[in-house]
Scaffold this motif. Structure first.
Motif: not given
Length: 155
Positions: A54-58
Motif C-alpha cells: 500500500a501507498e497512502a497519503h493523508g
C-alpha cells in the motif's frame, strides 16, 4: 528527543536566557523547522504510509490529543486482511467497497476513489495495511517524523 542533556545560561536574576543543546537535538530541530517552513500558511502537512503493498497519503484532522485522519483519493490499500484484523476494520472496508470509495485495482489491492475521513489514524492505517497498526507510529511526514513524534496523540 529531549531526553538528552540540555543546559541553560541563566542571568543574574535566575531567568533562563539561552539553552545549550547537544548537536543531535539541534539537527532534529533544524529538520523539523525545514519541514514546517516547506508548508505555506493554511496548507496541511501530509503524512504517508508505505508498506504491505500500500501507498497512502493523508493528514490529521481535529484535536491533537485525539485526531481523526483523512486519507486522500488515489491512495492505495492492501487487498488482503490478516487473520488478526479487527472486525470493525473489515466491516468498514466492506462498507467503503460497497459505496465505491474503495475499488479493486487490476494489479491487485485497492484504491481510494475519494477522500475518506477516519475517526483515528490507527483505523486508517489498519484499513490501508490490512493488519492492526498504531496510526501514531505508522504515518510519517516528509521529514520522517511520525504523528507521535510530531506531537499528536495523548500526552
Amino acid at each position: 528527543m529531549l531526553h538528552k542533556q540540555v543546559s541553560f545560561i541563566i542571568d543574574s536574576k535566575g531567568n533562563k536566557q539561552a539553552a545549550v543543546v547537544p548537536i543531535e537535538i539541534y539537527n532534529e530541530l533544524m529538520t523539523l523547522q525545514k519541514a514546517l517552513s516547506d508548508n505555506t500558511p493554511g496548507e496541511r502537512e501530509l503524512y504517508h504510509f508505505n508498506g504491505k503493498g500500500a501507498e497512502a497519503h493523508g493528514y490529521p484532522v481535529g484535536k491533537r490529543q485525539h485526531p481523526g485522519f483523512m486519507v486522500l483519493a488515489g491512495s492505495t490499500a492492501n487487498g488482503e486482511d490478516a487473520a488478526s484484523l479487527r472486525d470493525a476494520v473489515i466491516e468498514l472496508r466492506q462498507e467503503l467497497l460497497g459505496k465505491g470509495i474503495l475499488t479493486l485495482r487490476s494489479e491487485g489491492g485497492l484504491v481510494f476513489t475519494a477522500d475518506q475521513l477516519f475517526n483515528s489514524p490507527s483505523l486508517a492505517a489498519s484499513l490501508v495495511a490490512g493488519n492492526n497498526r498504531s496510526g501514531l507510529d505508522a504515518w510519517q511526514n516528509s521529514a520522517g517524523y511520525t504523528l507521535k513524534q510530531s506531537g499528536f496523540g495523548k500526552k
